[in-house]
Design an enzyme around this catalytic site. Structure first.
Site, PDB file in Angstrom:
ATOM      1  N   LYS A  22       0.828  -1.209   0.000  1.00 33.93           N
ATOM      2  CA  LYS A  22       0.000   0.000   0.000  1.00 33.93           C
ATOM      3  C   LYS A  22       0.858   1.253   0.000  1.00 33.93           C
ATOM      4  O   LYS A  22       0.612   2.193  -0.769  1.00 33.93           O
ATOM      5  CB  LYS A  22      -0.905   0.012   1.234  1.00 33.93           C
ATOM      6  CG  LYS A  22      -1.734   1.294   1.392  1.00 33.93           C
ATOM      7  CD  LYS A  22      -2.552   1.284   2.661  1.00 33.93           C
ATOM      8  CE  LYS A  22      -1.787   1.770   3.862  1.00 33.93           C
ATOM      9  NZ  LYS A  22      -1.744   3.244   3.976  1.00 33.93           N
ATOM     10  N   ASN A  23       1.876   1.280   0.846  1.00 29.32           N
ATOM     11  CA  ASN A  23       2.674   2.495   1.003  1.00 29.32           C
ATOM     12  C   ASN A  23       3.608   2.762  -0.176  1.00 29.32           C
ATOM     13  O   ASN A  23       4.191   3.837  -0.279  1.00 29.32           O
ATOM     14  CB  ASN A  23       3.471   2.440   2.306  1.00 29.32           C
ATOM     15  CG  ASN A  23       2.574   2.566   3.520  1.00 29.32           C
ATOM     16  OD1 ASN A  23       1.463   3.089   3.442  1.00 29.32           O
ATOM     17  ND2 ASN A  23       3.046   2.084   4.664  1.00 29.32           N
ATOM     18  N   CYS A 116      -5.162   8.406   9.390  1.00 23.96           N
ATOM     19  CA  CYS A 116      -5.228   7.889  10.756  1.00 23.96           C
ATOM     20  C   CYS A 116      -4.784   8.946  11.768  1.00 23.96           C
ATOM     21  O   CYS A 116      -3.845   9.705  11.533  1.00 23.96           O
ATOM     22  CB  CYS A 116      -4.335   6.648  10.904  1.00 23.96           C
ATOM     23  SG  CYS A 116      -4.971   5.190  10.074  1.00 23.96           S
ATOM     24  N   ARG A 121       1.457  15.009  12.040  1.00 23.97           N
ATOM     25  CA  ARG A 121       2.247  14.686  10.851  1.00 23.97           C
ATOM     26  C   ARG A 121       2.171  15.870   9.890  1.00 23.97           C
ATOM     27  O   ARG A 121       1.539  15.802   8.846  1.00 23.97           O
ATOM     28  CB  ARG A 121       1.729  13.399  10.191  1.00 23.97           C
ATOM     29  CG  ARG A 121       1.932  12.172  11.055  1.00 23.97           C
ATOM     30  CD  ARG A 121       1.553  10.900  10.325  1.00 23.97           C
ATOM     31  NE  ARG A 121       0.106  10.773  10.200  1.00 23.97           N
ATOM     32  CZ  ARG A 121      -0.493   9.800   9.504  1.00 23.97           C
ATOM     33  NH1 ARG A 121       0.238   8.904   8.877  1.00 23.97           N
ATOM     34  NH2 ARG A 121      -1.802   9.728   9.443  1.00 23.97           N
ATOM     35  N   ASP A 304       4.931   1.111  11.914  1.00 24.78           N
ATOM     36  CA  ASP A 304       3.701   0.487  11.425  1.00 24.78           C
ATOM     37  C   ASP A 304       3.528  -0.949  11.924  1.00 24.78           C
ATOM     38  O   ASP A 304       2.497  -1.567  11.668  1.00 24.78           O
ATOM     39  CB  ASP A 304       3.668   0.493   9.890  1.00 24.78           C
ATOM     40  CG  ASP A 304       3.174   1.817   9.331  1.00 24.78           C
ATOM     41  OD1 ASP A 304       2.770   2.687  10.122  1.00 24.78           O
ATOM     42  OD2 ASP A 304       3.196   1.984   8.096  1.00 24.78           O
ATOM     43  N   ARG A 395      -8.561  -0.236   4.878  1.00 19.45           N
ATOM     44  CA  ARG A 395      -7.717   0.735   4.186  1.00 19.45           C
ATOM     45  C   ARG A 395      -6.368   0.119   3.823  1.00 19.45           C
ATOM     46  O   ARG A 395      -5.711   0.585   2.890  1.00 19.45           O
ATOM     47  CB  ARG A 395      -7.475   1.974   5.065  1.00 19.45           C
ATOM     48  CG  ARG A 395      -8.640   2.928   5.165  1.00 19.45           C
ATOM     49  CD  ARG A 395      -8.267   4.175   5.958  1.00 19.45           C
ATOM     50  NE  ARG A 395      -6.985   4.687   5.498  1.00 19.45           N
ATOM     51  CZ  ARG A 395      -5.919   4.873   6.272  1.00 19.45           C
ATOM     52  NH1 ARG A 395      -5.970   4.593   7.556  1.00 19.45           N
ATOM     53  NH2 ARG A 395      -4.797   5.344   5.764  1.00 19.45           N
TER      54      ARG A 395
END
Length: 416
Positions: A22-23, A116, A121, A304, A395
């Site tokens: 995903k990232n 999230c 951030r 993560d 997600r």
């Protein structure tokens, strides 16, 4: 609202295939806007975040087709450069549009991103990088406005090795005139993957994966096909799943080098690890040792994976210490784990985790990785656990229910 219902206590066995990262997919899909023509991106996971990203691309005018984990993007039809608040607010990665649109069209506008709630951030490092390249930056009523008649290469030092800022500045710099040097750059595998994709389109990037990235600007990029790397965080989550349930799982389509910190900690805890070229076998046991972890930028222990590892530590004999250095509010899962009987004490950014007997309860996924941690805890807990707000989990984890059912986990989705 949908919930997960999980009955704990089952031994898991079998093998799983890891989906695309995903990232890595999110910035690469955005970067397809820079290349002229049609890109076909493979191994794109079917996730809420990806589907939201497709909506963003279409809102900009791009022609997009998505089927069987292949995403086809024609960027030549893009005719808008602003992302609306409702779309940007659904996912933090919407900010990658800034670097991509700035590179190709010289302008971009979006609201400050959502995502999230795991701590502050800010995108100030992104904006400083764009300014260094010659873009004008303004923030008005929560909207970020970028404009540049011409981008010029620059030396950019990041105060922190931010993954998002590194990715965004790379995208903006590929078409800047002259040379750009990013110092104290993030080193995550997702940085390398974006670099490889941009280079396939004709960019000239060297040093991705090190703390100094050098980019020689080019006039144009041509769209091209590319396959995304496997998701190291998904792989790590299933590795933890094997360990917490004292099960035997083979995890396929994983780049072993990307999960080395997790392998080291699992071995320290007493699990057995067998590595192959692109697979890992994890064999857990009922006598796990307590260990300490400290989250750090890559190649350190990934933030993560902190929540999932904390769930695992509740089953270790003794007391473990977890130090979170990346995000200041990434302990929201602790209260939910406590509902299940976890013995955890927090002092600032440090959590002390004691061996705990977990029992089923009604809990809430406060963010993506917290939701994964609750699934791990539920699989080993006595009785039934109901997990609410599972849209967070969807997600970032493709086919999570089917994958867990395949290896013997008792998990279903219901309306609640």
């Amino acid at each position: 609202m949908e919930c997960l219902v999980i009955e704990g206590g089952n031994k898991l066995e079998g093998e799983l295939n890891i989906s695309g990262a995903k990232n890595a997919a999110l910035p690469i899909v955005m970067a397809s806007l820079i290349g002229e023509g049609v890109s076909v991106l493979d191994n794109i996971p079917n996730l809420r975040d990806i589907n939201n990203l497709i909506k963003i691309l279409k809102s900009l005018g791009a022609e997009v087709e998505y089927q069987n984990n292949k995403l086809k993007v024609n960027s030549d039809s893009v005719n808008k450069f602003e992302i609306s608040y409702p779309l940007a607010n659904k996912m933090r990665a919407s900010y990658y549009a800034l670097g991509a649109l700035l590179a190709r069209y010289g302008q971009a506008k979006t609201s400050l991103p959502g995502g999230c709630e795991i701590g502050s951030r800010p995108i100030d490092l992104h904006l400083k990088g764009f300014e260094a390249l010659g873009a004008s930056v303004s923030i008005d009523h929560g909207m970020v406005n970028l404009k540049a008649d011409k981008l010029t290469g620059a030396k950019i030092y990041l105060d922190y090795p931010s993954v998002g800022a590194t990715l965004n500045i790379m995208m903006a710099a590929v078409k800047a005139e002259g040379k750009t040097i990013i110092e104290n750059a993030a080193r995550e595998p997702e940085i390398i993957d974006l670099s490889n994709y941009l280079n396939v389109m004709g960019a000239k990037i060297k040093g991705a994966g090190t703390d100094i990235i050098r980019i020689e600007g080019v006039d144009n990029l041509k769209a091209n096909d590319y396959t995304i790397i496997p998701d190291r965080i998904e792989a790590g989550t299933y590795m933890m799943m094997a360990a917490i349930t004292a099960s035997d799982l083979s995890i396929n389509n994983v780049l072993v080098e990307h999960v080395k910190p997790l392998i080291a900690k699992l071995i320290e805890m007493g699990a057995t690890i067998e590595e192959d070229v692109n697979s890992i076998r994890v064999i857990g046991n009922n006598q796990l040792n307590a260990v300490d972890i400290k989250t750090l930028p890559y190649p350190g222990f990934p933030t993560d994976m902190q929540a999932q590892f904390m769930a695992l530590l509740t089953q270790a004999k003794g007391v473990s210490m977890v130090v979170e250095t990346v995000f200041e509010d990434r302990f929201a899962h602790v209260d939910e784990l406590k509902r299940m009987g976890a013995k955890i004490k927090i002092d600032g950014r440090t959590a002390m985790v004691n061996n705990s007997k977990l029992t089923g309860a009604k809990v809430k996924a406060t963010d993506l990785r917290a939701g994964a941690a609750l699934i791990l805890a539920a699989l080993v807990a006595e009785g039934r656990t109901v997990v609410e707000d599972i849209y967070h989990i969807e997600r970032g984890y493709e086919d999570v229910i089917a994958k867990i059912q395949k290896i013997g986990g008792n998990i279903t989705k219901i309306n609640c």
